[in-house]
Design a protein around this motif. Structure first.
Motif, PDB file in Angstrom:
ATOM      1  N   ILE A 115       0.868  -1.178   0.000  1.00  0.00           N
ATOM      2  CA  ILE A 115       0.000   0.000   0.000  1.00  0.00           C
ATOM      3  C   ILE A 115       0.901   1.222   0.000  1.00  0.00           C
ATOM      4  N   LEU A 116       0.637   2.143  -0.911  1.00  0.00           N
ATOM      5  CA  LEU A 116       1.353   3.412  -0.977  1.00  0.00           C
ATOM      6  C   LEU A 116       0.434   4.462  -0.362  1.00  0.00           C
ATOM      7  N   LEU A 117       0.821   4.942   0.812  1.00  0.00           N
ATOM      8  CA  LEU A 117      -0.048   5.786   1.626  1.00  0.00           C
ATOM      9  C   LEU A 117       0.539   7.183   1.717  1.00  0.00           C
ATOM     10  N   ASN A 118      -0.310   8.194   1.631  1.00  0.00           N
ATOM     11  CA  ASN A 118       0.130   9.584   1.741  1.00  0.00           C
ATOM     12  C   ASN A 118      -0.742  10.302   2.760  1.00  0.00           C
ATOM     13  N   THR A 119      -0.154  10.686   3.876  1.00  0.00           N
ATOM     14  CA  THR A 119      -0.855  11.483   4.881  1.00  0.00           C
ATOM     15  C   THR A 119       0.152  12.324   5.636  1.00  0.00           C
ATOM     16  N   PRO A 120      -0.127  13.615   5.820  1.00  0.00           N
ATOM     17  CA  PRO A 120      -1.196  14.416   5.234  1.00  0.00           C
ATOM     18  C   PRO A 120      -1.201  14.309   3.709  1.00  0.00           C
ATOM     19  N   VAL A 141      -5.989  14.509   6.568  1.00  0.00           N
ATOM     20  CA  VAL A 141      -5.054  13.906   7.514  1.00  0.00           C
ATOM     21  C   VAL A 141      -5.746  12.671   8.072  1.00  0.00           C
ATOM     22  N   LEU A 142      -5.221  11.501   7.752  1.00  0.00           N
ATOM     23  CA  LEU A 142      -5.872  10.271   8.193  1.00  0.00           C
ATOM     24  C   LEU A 142      -5.902  10.202   9.717  1.00  0.00           C
ATOM     25  N   THR A 143      -7.023   9.736  10.243  1.00  0.00           N
ATOM     26  CA  THR A 143      -7.219   9.685  11.692  1.00  0.00           C
ATOM     27  C   THR A 143      -6.554   8.453  12.295  1.00  0.00           C
ATOM     28  N   ARG A 144      -6.483   8.461  13.614  1.00  0.00           N
ATOM     29  CA  ARG A 144      -5.929   7.305  14.316  1.00  0.00           C
ATOM     30  C   ARG A 144      -6.708   6.042  13.981  1.00  0.00           C
ATOM     31  N   LEU A 191       2.917  20.033   8.602  1.00  0.00           N
ATOM     32  CA  LEU A 191       1.921  20.987   8.110  1.00  0.00           C
ATOM     33  C   LEU A 191       0.521  20.451   8.387  1.00  0.00           C
ATOM     34  N   VAL A 192       0.187  20.325   9.660  1.00  0.00           N
ATOM     35  CA  VAL A 192      -1.109  19.805  10.092  1.00  0.00           C
ATOM     36  C   VAL A 192      -1.802  20.888  10.913  1.00  0.00           C
ATOM     37  N   PHE A 193      -3.008  21.244  10.504  1.00  0.00           N
ATOM     38  CA  PHE A 193      -3.748  22.330  11.141  1.00  0.00           C
ATOM     39  C   PHE A 193      -4.882  21.825  12.021  1.00  0.00           C
ATOM     40  N   GLU A 194      -5.458  20.701  11.672  1.00  0.00           N
ATOM     41  CA  GLU A 194      -6.469  20.043  12.493  1.00  0.00           C
ATOM     42  C   GLU A 194      -6.111  18.568  12.612  1.00  0.00           C
ATOM     43  N   GLY A 195      -6.361  17.999  13.778  1.00  0.00           N
ATOM     44  CA  GLY A 195      -5.972  16.618  13.998  1.00  0.00           C
ATOM     45  C   GLY A 195      -4.491  16.531  14.320  1.00  0.00           C
ATOM     46  N   HIS A 237      -0.603  14.386  13.087  1.00  0.00           N
ATOM     47  CA  HIS A 237       0.066  13.453  12.189  1.00  0.00           C
ATOM     48  C   HIS A 237       0.581  12.271  13.005  1.00  0.00           C
ATOM     49  N   LEU A 238       0.188  11.073  12.584  1.00  0.00           N
ATOM     50  CA  LEU A 238       0.586   9.841  13.265  1.00  0.00           C
ATOM     51  C   LEU A 238       1.283   8.937  12.252  1.00  0.00           C
ATOM     52  N   PRO A 239       2.587   8.730  12.373  1.00  0.00           N
ATOM     53  CA  PRO A 239       3.270   7.838  11.437  1.00  0.00           C
ATOM     54  C   PRO A 239       2.725   6.420  11.534  1.00  0.00           C
TER      55      PRO A 239
END
Length: 392
Positions: A170-175, A182-185, A211-215, A217-219
């Motif tokens: 799976i190639l995932l991009n978040t943010p 921005v994918l949630t927990r 560059l996260v404004f709401e929520g 970033h969770l690797p």
């Protein structure tokens, strides 16, 4: 034509000149404000630029740096991962410096994907993903993020249904670029559980991590079972506003780093020697730098988003990145984003990017257009004033 064959490798025949080149040329030709390509119009911290000059003058990195990257930068990357994300990596065995995140993605896919393997990517996706999957001989399988309630969301059932016995990673991009999601927990936990259940690798593009404004970033690598099956990618360009330096990196298990390095060494081998020392300093900047960066971009996001809404666009205010996606249908001119973007410079002197270029299912992205807000406030204010012509 030679031997009756086209010159271009058939894997790349679907990829012509990028939309970014086309729209940037259109901006230059028409004197328009370019809110298409995502690059800042000011440089990053002066102290980091001076660190690069100092490295040049002191002869640091002017000759080939070590293949994995200079030790100072690899150590700083490992420190950064622990400082911000609580992830511990060995700088000697689990960090690899690349020529930007784009090379990191290419090297990871070339190393990990065999011809015929399926690669799942969240659609819309950054345009190099499709080309890199093609060069690796893989088959891309898009899972579409769809707008709902003012934001884009991931359908976890659709993601699960996309996995087949041929799925490799799976190639995932978040943010997420271009939607700003921005994918949630909960979403990331479901991705992690699926990867573990189906024994999948995951390559995560996290260049907008700061560059996260709401929520938050969770690797993905921080989730149970993911440390050993995740290649985490980031870079200096977006965080420090030196996009032309092209200094990126991966962090992963020794086995994954070794695999990716095997491909990377035959791409650029090494790059940006003196700049690597400067990026090491940048990663150690105090929290106040990262907080100020976020606050500045949040202000710019709101300025442009409010202006676009006032001009009649449907606006999906992003939770992260420095892009805002809009729906052109409320303007009453149809749903062809390509035609809209090509006409926009003549109508009001602003350039944007049609989101359809980021889709396999072009019809899904047809009415959506992306604007970048990583520009000076006065430039954004001018763009907003120009866009107001659409309602007059």
């Amino acid at each position: 034509m030679t031997q009756g064959r086209p010159l271009l490798n058939r894997r790349l025949t679907e990829f012509g000149t990028t939309i970014f080149a086309e729209m940037s040329a259109l901006a230059a030709r028409t004197g328009s404000i370019n809110l298409g390509q995502g690059f800042p119009d000011t440089d990053g911290p002066e102290e980091i630029r001076e660190a690069a000059v100092r490295a040049l003058r002191e002869g640091k990195g002017n000759q080939y740096p070590p293949g994995p990257g200079v030790p100072e930068l690899r150590t700083a990357i490992a420190e950064h991962q622990q400082r911000f994300h609580g992830l511990v990596y060995d700088p000697d065995a689990e960090v690899l410096v690349t020529a930007g995140a784009t090379e990191a993605i290419a090297a990871a896919l070339l190393a990990l994907v065999e011809p015929g393997d399926e690669v799942i990517a969240l659609e819309p996706y950054y345009d190099s993903y499709a080309a890199c999957v093609a060069m690796a001989g893989g088959t891309r399988v898009p899972v579409t993020l769809r707008p709902h309630g003012g934001a884009y969301g991931l359908d976890l059932d659709e993601l699960r249904a996309a996995v087949t016995p041929r799925t490799r990673l799976i190639l995932l991009n978040t943010p997420h670029n271009p939607t700003g999601t921005v994918l949630t927990r909960e979403e990331l936990a479901a991705v992690a559980a699926l990867a573990c259940e189906r024994d999948l690798l995951v390559v995560t593009d996290e260049v907008y991590e700061h560059l996260v404004f709401e929520g938050e970033h969770l690797p993905l690598a921080s989730f149970p079972g993911m440390r050993e099956r995740t290649v985490t990618i980031s870079s200096a360009g977006k965080t420090f506003s030196f996009t032309g330096w092209k200094v990126g990196w991966i962090t992963a298990s020794p086995e994954l780093v070794t695999a990716v390095r095997s491909a990377k060494q035959y791409l650029t081998y090494v790059s940006a020697g003196p700049l690597q020392y400067a990026v090491a300093d940048a990663l150690r900047l105090p929290d106040t730098y990262f907080d100020a960066l976020r606050a500045d971009l949040r202000t710019k996001r709101d300025l442009l988003s409010d202006g676009l809404a006032a001009a009649g666009f449907g606006v999906y205010r992003p939770a992260g990145t420095y892009f805002v996606t809009t729906d052109i249908r409320p303007l009453g001119g149809g749903d062809d984003g390509f035609a809209f973007c090509r006409a926009l410079p003549g109508r009001c002197g602003v350039v944007a990017i049609p989101n359809a270029v980021f889709y396999d299912h072009r019809e899904e992205g047809a009415p959506f257009v992306r604007f970048a807000f990583c520009k000076r406030v006065e430039v954004l204010a001018d763009a907003v004033a120009r866009l107001g012509a659409l309602t007059r």
